[in-house]
Scaffold this active site. Sequence first.
Site, PDB file in Angstrom:
ATOM      1  N   LYS A  64       0.819  -1.217   0.000  1.00  0.00           N
ATOM      2  CA  LYS A  64       0.000   0.000   0.000  1.00  0.00           C
ATOM      3  C   LYS A  64       0.853   1.267   0.000  1.00  0.00           C
ATOM      4  CE  LYS A  64      -4.237  -2.088   1.447  1.00  0.00           C
ATOM      5  NZ  LYS A  64      -3.812  -3.496   1.673  1.00  0.00           N
TER       6      LYS A  64
HETATM    7  C1  LIG Z   1      -4.464  -4.602   1.122  1.00  0.00           C
HETATM    8  C2  LIG Z   1      -3.721  -5.883   1.035  1.00  0.00           C
HETATM    9  C3  LIG Z   1      -4.087  -6.899   0.127  1.00  0.00           C
HETATM   10  C4  LIG Z   1      -5.305  -6.796  -0.759  1.00  0.00           C
HETATM   11  O1  LIG Z   1      -5.150  -5.837  -1.787  1.00  0.00           O
HETATM   12  P1  LIG Z   1      -6.431  -5.277  -2.566  1.00  0.00           P
HETATM   13  O2  LIG Z   1      -5.921  -4.140  -3.358  1.00  0.00           O
HETATM   14  O3  LIG Z   1      -7.392  -4.846  -1.484  1.00  0.00           O
HETATM   15  O4  LIG Z   1      -6.975  -6.381  -3.385  1.00  0.00           O
HETATM   16  C5  LIG Z   1      -3.305  -8.040   0.059  1.00  0.00           C
HETATM   17  N1  LIG Z   1      -2.234  -8.206   0.867  1.00  0.00           N
HETATM   18  C6  LIG Z   1      -1.847  -7.262   1.751  1.00  0.00           C
HETATM   19  C7  LIG Z   1      -0.670  -7.521   2.608  1.00  0.00           C
HETATM   20  C8  LIG Z   1      -2.569  -6.061   1.865  1.00  0.00           C
HETATM   21  O5  LIG Z   1      -2.188  -5.121   2.756  1.00  0.00           O
END
Ligand SMILES: *Cc1c(COP(=O)(O)O)cnc(C)c1O
Length: 464
Positions: free
Chosen positions: A113
């Site tokens: 993120k």
């Molecule tokens: C947010 C997240 C996901 C999922 O990603 P999306 O964009 O919501 O599909 C997967 N793995 C981790 C570690 C995350 O923080």
Amino acid sequence: MLYLSTRGDPARKRFCEILLEGLAPDGGLYLPERYPQVDAATLARWRQLAYPELAFEVLSLYVDDIPPADLKAICAKTYTPEVFGTKEIVPLKKLEDGVCLEALSNGPTLAFKDMAMQLLGHLFEYELARRGETLNILGATSGDTGSAAEHAMRGKQGVRVFMTSPNGRMSPFQQAQMFSLQDENIHNLAIEGVFDDCQDIVKAVSNDLDFKRRHRIGTVNSINWARLVAQVVYYFAGYFQATRSNVERVSFAVPSGNFGNICAGHVARMMGLPIDRLVLATNENDVLDEFFRTGVYRARSGLDTFETSSPSMDISKASNFERFVFDLVGRDAATVRRLFADELPGKGRFALALDPRFGFVSGKSTHADRIATIRDTHQCFGVVIDPHTADGLKVAREHLQAGVPMVVLETALPIKFAATIAEAIGREPARPEHVQGIESLPRRVEVLPADVNAVKSYIEAQLA
Ligand SMILES: *Cc1c(COP(=O)(O)O)cnc(C)c1O
């Protein structure tokens, strides 16, 4: 480039308007009017670029209301080795023949993120300064999003963050990542309740239009188009590293929750990046796997959502999924409105004809799969992966094709989920230098009851 709503609102908007707005007024999500096409000559040129320049080139196709020199400077200060650990920013790590990991988790909060949120922090600061405005971001997090947002917005001019989280329910490491921040513009609100309570509070505040306007409340949730377009960049970067020429095809495997990460892959593919398959991996919360296998979509309620050992994918309703459905139904906004609008508990069920031209395949991974995958990846390659990445790798291996490299997106570092790693390999994973001892740092957090008015009063008191 102009943006439209997936639910048919006639307005057309520019990038910086939708940057601060989030959801469209009709409840839809913003998408570009068309996907810019990247031809062979452009791909050949982009292959030579360092990550910040590549980010600038991709963003330039979507942003025409920031002067190019400013956009270039924003990309240059976002994607640095100091922030992301290497000059490649998203280096590939080879596992068995034909399979590699793309490291997206070496930013400040050790999850992918950061890739988008760090850019969003700089874009917000830039645009708010240009308008002479301020923004108060209100969010709800169960872990990764909140810390990524706080680390991206800390110390930024014109922005304050109020982040709600369920009191005592995040891992000690995740709590420390958020609560140890001492920046004055960051406010941690630990709510006496569960994640759904936090989300309900944020929704209730957002629906109070008067409060929202008076206190300039905004969001940074995963439906923000700017986050998505930032993620498109690393599909290009991964492709260039996995291939020698631009005629080769590559598949990507993506651990998915809100469908944000893989939606960026869909956008990259629609732009003409030679992606063969987009392999969507879910955990036990398998709404999206069911859809991509059967065409049937059945959004679940919070009560039917399992708590798993890949918690960032414990999602019952994938908020970005509407963007893909819009393309799948031939960009027919009336159909999208019928399928998604006013979703009531028990609604949000439909069946659609799947179209193999979009390249999606899917699979599901359980706790036992995750543990086995972490263990054997450690044994065979000496590499420790986190539980979400393990879900991706497990499903990736079910969809391998001879001659097509498979890039598995690494979405977090294992240290964020140390207990599950210990269960798999019998010891805790290595800890990067900059997060040594963070659990013992002083904390800044306010515990509040699960009550909208308590949160509103807190915000008002801080802004007074
Ligand atoms: C947010 C997240 C996901 C999922 O990603 P999306 O964009 O919501 O599909 C997967 N793995 C981790 C570690 C995350 O923080």
